[in-house]
Design an enzyme around this catalytic site. Structure first.
Site, PDB file in Angstrom:
ATOM      1  N   GLY A  31      -7.830   2.870   0.043  1.00 37.49           N
ATOM      2  CA  GLY A  31      -7.773   4.235  -0.479  1.00 37.49           C
ATOM      3  C   GLY A  31      -6.483   4.955  -0.143  1.00 37.49           C
ATOM      4  CB  ALA A  35       3.510   5.114  -7.305  1.00 38.30           C
ATOM      5  CG  HIS A  37      -2.764   1.755  -3.549  1.00 39.10           C
ATOM      6  ND1 HIS A  37      -2.343   2.801  -2.762  1.00 39.10           N
ATOM      7  CD2 HIS A  37      -3.168   0.785  -2.689  1.00 39.10           C
ATOM      8  CE1 HIS A  37      -2.493   2.488  -1.494  1.00 39.10           C
ATOM      9  NE2 HIS A  37      -2.989   1.274  -1.407  1.00 39.10           N
ATOM     10  CG  ASP A 152       0.479  -4.654   3.403  1.00 39.90           C
ATOM     11  OD1 ASP A 152       0.756  -4.205   4.523  1.00 39.90           O
ATOM     12  OD2 ASP A 152       0.101  -3.934   2.463  1.00 39.90           O
ATOM     13  CD  GLN A 155      -3.349  -7.259   3.381  1.00 39.05           C
ATOM     14  OE1 GLN A 155      -3.885  -6.717   4.328  1.00 39.05           O
ATOM     15  NE2 GLN A 155      -3.113  -6.617   2.237  1.00 39.05           N
ATOM     16  CG  LEU A 186       5.860   4.377  -2.843  1.00 41.81           C
ATOM     17  CD1 LEU A 186       5.110   4.817  -4.102  1.00 41.81           C
ATOM     18  CD2 LEU A 186       6.610   5.564  -2.244  1.00 41.81           C
ATOM     19  CB  SER A 188      -1.888   4.982   2.988  1.00 44.60           C
ATOM     20  OG  SER A 188      -2.258   4.445   1.741  1.00 44.60           O
ATOM     21  NE  ARG A 189      -1.434   2.587   9.407  1.00 47.67           N
ATOM     22  CZ  ARG A 189      -2.062   1.454   9.041  1.00 47.67           C
ATOM     23  NH1 ARG A 189      -1.486   0.619   8.202  1.00 47.67           N
ATOM     24  NH2 ARG A 189      -3.248   1.159   9.519  1.00 47.67           N
TER      25      ARG A 189
HETATM   26  O1  PAF Z   1      -4.009  -3.956   2.224  1.00 48.08           O
HETATM   27  C1  PAF Z   1      -5.053  -3.309   2.435  1.00 48.08           C
HETATM   28  O2  PAF Z   1      -5.199  -2.164   2.014  1.00 48.08           O
HETATM   29  C2  PAF Z   1      -6.173  -3.936   3.263  1.00 48.08           C
HETATM   30  O3  PAF Z   1      -5.667  -4.717   4.279  1.00 48.08           O
HETATM   31  C3  PAF Z   1      -7.171  -4.736   2.405  1.00 48.08           C
HETATM   32  C4  PAF Z   1      -6.517  -5.918   1.722  1.00 48.08           C
HETATM   33  C5  PAF Z   1      -7.791  -3.825   1.358  1.00 48.08           C
HETATM   34  C6  PAF Z   1      -8.303  -5.272   3.308  1.00 48.08           C
HETATM   35  O4  PAF Z   1      -8.970  -4.257   3.958  1.00 48.08           O
END
Ligand code: PAF
Length: 282
Positions: A31, A35, A37, A152, A155, A186, A188-189
Site C-alpha cells: 500500500g 507512481a 506501483h 527491490d 527481493q 520512488l 513509500s518510505r
Molecule cells: O515489495 C513489497 O511491497 C513487499 O515486500 C511485498 C512483495 C508486497 C511482500 O509483502
C-alpha cells in the site's frame, strides 16, 4: 474495482474471472501507492485480462526495531489509484486473515543463496517473511503472472528463485524503477524524509551512476570504488548500510569477467533507510 478482505471472497472472484477464460495478473503491495506501483498495475493490465492487487503490511517481514507500526496506511487513496490504473480486484486482508494460526507457528519459506547478504544481511529474517507471504499470496490468487518493481532488486531475485525452486507456474515480471525528476527512486518510505533530507536523498542515485560510469570507463577495483562511493554518501550526510557491485543475474560478487552488473545500495538518512540499485551491461 471490488475490494475483498477474505481468502474465500478472493478465491471466488478469481474463479469467476478464470471461468470466463481470463488471464490473471497479480501485483502484491504493502500500500501507500505511488507512481512506481501504478506502473506495475498498468503493466499487469497490458499483460492480462484481470488484474488483482493486494495491500497487506506484512508483519513477518519487519524486524523488531523497524517501522511496522508507522508504515503508512492510506487505503482510500490507494483504491482510487488502483481504479485509475485499471485494477479489477483488491485483496486487503487483515493480519488474522493472513496468519489465522498466529505468526510463530506459521510455516516459513526460506530462499537460500540470494536472500543472504545485502538487505538480507542487515535485516535478518526479512526475506523469509517476504518469501512466506508471497508464497501464501501466490497460492491464494494463483495468478498466471506477477509483477514486482526492480527497485527491490534482491527481493525480485528471491521471488524468481522461489518460483523456480518450488515449481510455481507463475511468470515473474520485473518492472523498471520509477524515479523522481532528481533521480530519487520512488518509495513509500520517502514520505518519512523532511524537506532537507528529501533534497539530499538523490545523492544515493548519483553515487550509483558515478560508480557505473567509472566501471564503464575501465575501473575494475570494485573495493576501492565502493569505498569512494560510501565516502560520497557520508559527505552528504547519509550513513551507508551497504554498497556493493554484484553480478546482476545471480547476485554473486562481481569479478573482472562479469558483464552484467548491478550496483546495490542501502543507506540511512536520519532514521529513514533508503535503497536503490543500478543495472548495466559492459
Ligand atoms: O515489495 C513489497 O511491497 C513487499 O515486500 C511485498 C512483495 C508486497 C511482500 O509483502
Amino acid at each position: 474495482m471490488n475490494t475483498v478482505k477474505t481468502v474465500l471472497e478472493l478465491r471466488a472472484a478469481v474463479a469467476r474471472a478464470r471461468s470466463e477464460g481470463k488471464r490473471i495478473a497479480f501485483v502484491p503491495t504493502m500500500g501507500n501507492l505511488h507512481a512506481g506501483h501504478v506502473a506495475l498495475v498498468e503493466k499487469a493490465r497490458q499483460r492480462a485480462d484481470f488484474v488483482v492487487a493486494s495491500i497487506f503490511v506484512n508483519p513477518l517481514q519487519f524486524g523488531p526495531s523497524e517501522d511496522l507500526a508507522s508504515y503508512p496506511r492510506t487505503l482510500a487513496a490507494d483504491q482510487d489509484k488502483l481504479v485509475a490504473a485499471g485494477c479489477h480486484l483488491l485483496f486487503h486482508p487483515d493480519v488474522e486473515e493472513m496468519y489465522p494460526h498466529g505468526m510463530d507457528s506459521q510455516t516459513r519459506v526460506s530462499v537460500r543463496g540470494v536472500s543472504e547478504g545485502l538487505c538480507g544481511g542487515s535485516r535478518p529474517g526479512h526475506f523469509d517473511g517476504v518469501a512466506t507471504v508471497v508464497s501464501k499470496l501466490f497460492n491464494m490468487v494463483q495468478p498466471d503472472l506477477a509483477i514486482f518493481g526492480e527497485k527491490d532488486f534482491q527481493q525480485l531475485a528471491v521471488i524468481r528463485t522461489l518460483v523456480r525452486d518450488l515449481n510455481m507456474p507463475i511468470q515473474i515480471i520485473g518492472e523498471p524503477t520509477v524515479r523522481a525528476e532528481d533521480g530519487l527512486a520512488l518509495s513509500s518510505r520517502n514520505g518519512y524524509l523532511d524537506a532537507e533530507q528529501r533534497a539530499t536523498a538523490p545523492v544515493l542515485y548519483r553515487t550509483l551512476t558515478q560508480m557505473a560510469d567509472a566501471i564503464r570507463g575501465g575501473e575494475r577495483d570494485f573495493e576501492r570504488l565502493t569505498e569512494q562511493g560510501k565516502a560520497m554518501l557520508q559527505r552528504a550526510g547519509l550513513r551507508p548500510d551497504y554498497l556493493e557491485v554484484r553480478d546482476s543475474h545471480d547476485l554473486r560478487s562481481a569479478t573482472e569477467e562479469s558483464r552484467q552488473l548491478v550496483i546495490l545500495a542501502a543507506a540511512f538518512l536520519g532514521k529513514t533507510r533508503l535503497i536503490d540499485n543500478l543495472t548495466f551491461e559492459l
